[in-house]
Design an enzyme around this catalytic site. Structure first.
Site, mmCIF file in Angstrom:
data_model
loop_
_atom_site.group_PDB
_atom_site.id
_atom_site.type_symbol
_atom_site.label_atom_id
_atom_site.label_comp_id
_atom_site.label_asym_id
_atom_site.label_seq_id
_atom_site.Cartn_x
_atom_site.Cartn_y
_atom_site.Cartn_z
ATOM 1 N N GLY A 168 -55.040 39.511 29.823
ATOM 2 C CA GLY A 168 -53.928 40.420 30.047
ATOM 3 C C GLY A 168 -52.583 39.787 29.706
ATOM 4 C CG ASN A 169 -50.256 36.505 31.877
ATOM 5 O OD1 ASN A 169 -50.138 37.508 32.573
ATOM 6 N ND2 ASN A 169 -49.588 35.404 32.068
ATOM 7 C CE LYS A 225 -61.350 47.240 35.782
ATOM 8 N NZ LYS A 225 -60.792 45.959 36.189
ATOM 9 C CE LYS A 258 -60.037 39.326 28.293
ATOM 10 N NZ LYS A 258 -60.042 38.875 29.630
ATOM 11 C CE LYS A 266 -60.108 35.656 33.337
ATOM 12 N NZ LYS A 266 -60.166 36.892 32.567
HETATM 13 P P1 ADP Z 1 -57.002 38.080 32.524
HETATM 14 O O1 ADP Z 1 -56.164 39.253 32.905
HETATM 15 O O2 ADP Z 1 -56.315 37.046 31.713
HETATM 16 O O3 ADP Z 1 -58.328 38.473 31.949
HETATM 17 P P2 ADP Z 1 -57.469 37.632 35.407
HETATM 18 O O4 ADP Z 1 -56.119 37.831 35.980
HETATM 19 O O5 ADP Z 1 -58.470 38.694 35.598
HETATM 20 O O6 ADP Z 1 -57.312 37.258 33.870
HETATM 21 O O7 ADP Z 1 -58.106 36.250 35.944
HETATM 22 C C1 ADP Z 1 -57.371 35.050 35.931
HETATM 23 C C2 ADP Z 1 -56.989 34.709 37.360
HETATM 24 O O8 ADP Z 1 -58.126 34.232 38.085
HETATM 25 C C3 ADP Z 1 -55.994 33.580 37.515
HETATM 26 O O9 ADP Z 1 -54.680 34.031 37.418
HETATM 27 C C4 ADP Z 1 -56.298 33.033 38.923
HETATM 28 O O10 ADP Z 1 -55.345 33.487 39.858
HETATM 29 C C5 ADP Z 1 -57.648 33.646 39.290
HETATM 30 N N1 ADP Z 1 -58.636 32.709 39.827
HETATM 31 C C6 ADP Z 1 -59.500 33.026 40.820
HETATM 32 N N2 ADP Z 1 -60.285 31.980 41.134
HETATM 33 C C7 ADP Z 1 -59.908 30.957 40.325
HETATM 34 C C8 ADP Z 1 -60.375 29.605 40.187
HETATM 35 N N3 ADP Z 1 -61.364 29.115 40.941
HETATM 36 N N4 ADP Z 1 -59.775 28.822 39.247
HETATM 37 C C9 ADP Z 1 -58.776 29.321 38.482
HETATM 38 N N5 ADP Z 1 -58.298 30.596 38.573
HETATM 39 C C10 ADP Z 1 -58.853 31.422 39.486
HETATM 40 MG MG MG Z 2 -58.917 40.429 33.934
#
Ligand code: ADP
Ligand code: MG
Length: 322
Positions: free
Chosen positions: A12-13, A132, A219, A281
């Site tokens: 997302g970022n 979701k 995704k 992930k």
């Molecule tokens: P994106 O939108 O990039 O797909 P998400 O926001 O869904 O990513 O997931 C990334 C987030 O997961 C990070 O910002 C962090 O806050 C969170 N997170 C949860 N558990 C962990 C962990 N064990 N180590 C690192 N990040 C984590």
């Molecule tokens: Mg995400």
């Protein structure tokens, strides 16, 4: 020698940061900054497939749909069309920004966006348990009315107490439509943008027809499947943390830079990775490794060019190092 193939999933970022409102200028600038970091991989000799999220963008499309129906009686489009719209729009933007980045670095490559359908199974248990949340927040009355009129299911926004949101199933992806073509294009040195937003979920019915599923696909799971199906060597998830941690946000938080399959699976089972953000992930990374991929990486885009570039998961510790 055959070039290495990397599938890179943009989080997302990479497109839109939490503190921004989502103008096209913001999205173009973020995207360009993210893509600048991919030049490193290209110069290292990788062929590339890029995937991306679509959460805020498809959310906006759903809200426009809703407003269009109320203001102008424009009939609402189903989710598959909304996801396809978002793939086209975001994919085109990434394509154009990437062409400009490549031009500035004197790299001569084609960039192609493919609107991608992803197969799901109609008997996936997710269809009986929609989780979701998508689209806008509705009042109780609006949610009831939409449930009666369209059959949509809703859940309360308990944390914020702001109302009700539609929930849809998030089935597991089982195949990438045109996966072999995406692979061929990438192996010839073309940069392919595919499976945006987890892909458009479709299934094959009893008559062997392809039908849309009113659902969304994670995704990261779809990107991992695409990486497996295209025979990629490495799978990168670019997000907003430089590393994965165990005991995340606790006093004994610990960076994990090198991980093997078994330890990562154990950390996942022990609950170190939050559901709905890091856990999918990690599952995606493990799926890729289990299916023969050499290395999965989770990191921030700008860390790619560092010598220490995020968390690397391999089957055994001594595997592949850059
Ligand atoms: P994106 O939108 O990039 O797909 P998400 O926001 O869904 O990513 O997931 C990334 C987030 O997961 C990070 O910002 C962090 O806050 C969170 N997170 C949860 N558990 C962990 C962990 N064990 N180590 C690192 N990040 C984590
Ligand atoms: Mg995400």
């Amino acid at each position: 020698m055959k070039k290495k193939l990397a599938v890179v999933a943009l989080g997302g970022n990479a497109l839109l940061r939490g503190d921004q409102i989502g103008t096209i200028d913001e999205q173009e600038q973020n995207t360009t900054e993210t893509l600048e970091n991919l030049v490193f991989l290209i110069n290292e000799g990788y062929n590339l497939i890029i995937t991306h999220g679509n959460g805020p963008q498809v959310g906006n499309i759903l809200m426009r749909n809703d407003a269009g129906e109320q203001l102008y009686s424009i009939s609402q489009m189903p989710l598959d069309i909304c996801v396809a719209d978002s793939q086209g729009g975001i994919g085109y933007m990434i394509e154009r920004m990437l062409r400009n980045v490549l031009n500035r670095h004197n790299i001569d490559k084609n960039v192609i966006c493919i609107v991608t359908q992803v197969l799901v199974n109609k008997d996936d248990p997710a269809f009986g348990d929609p989780q979701k949340r998508v689209g806008k927040i509705y009042s109780r009355d609006e949610a009831d009315e939409l449930h009666k009129r369209k059959g949509w299911l809703f859940r309360e926004e308990i944390k914020t107490g702001t109302g009700y949101r539609r929930v849809v199933p998030s089935p597991v992806p089982s195949g990438i439509v045109n996966g072999s073509i995406i692979r061929e294009l990438a192996e010839r040195g073309n940069i392919v943008i595919a499976a945006g937003g987890g892909g458009i979920p479709v299934y094959i019915d009893e008559k062997n027809d392809v039908r849309p599923a009113e659902a969304v696909i994670d995704k990261d799971l779809a990107s991992s499947l695409l990486a497996t199906e295209t025979g990629a060597d490495e799978f990168y998830i670019l997000t907003d943390v430089p590393y994965i941690y165990i005991n995340y946000n606790k006093p004994n938080q610990e960076i994990k830079e090198f991980l093997d399959y078994a330890d990562t699976l154990r950390y996942l089972q022990e609950g170190h990775f939050a559901r709905g953000s890091m856990a999918p992930k990690i599952e995606a990374c493990l799926n890729f490794i289990r299916n023969g991929g050499k290395m999965s990486v989770i990191t921030e885009a700008f860390k790619l060019a560092d010598t220490s570039y995020g968390s690397k998961i391999t089957m055994h510790y001594e595997d592949e190092r850059r």
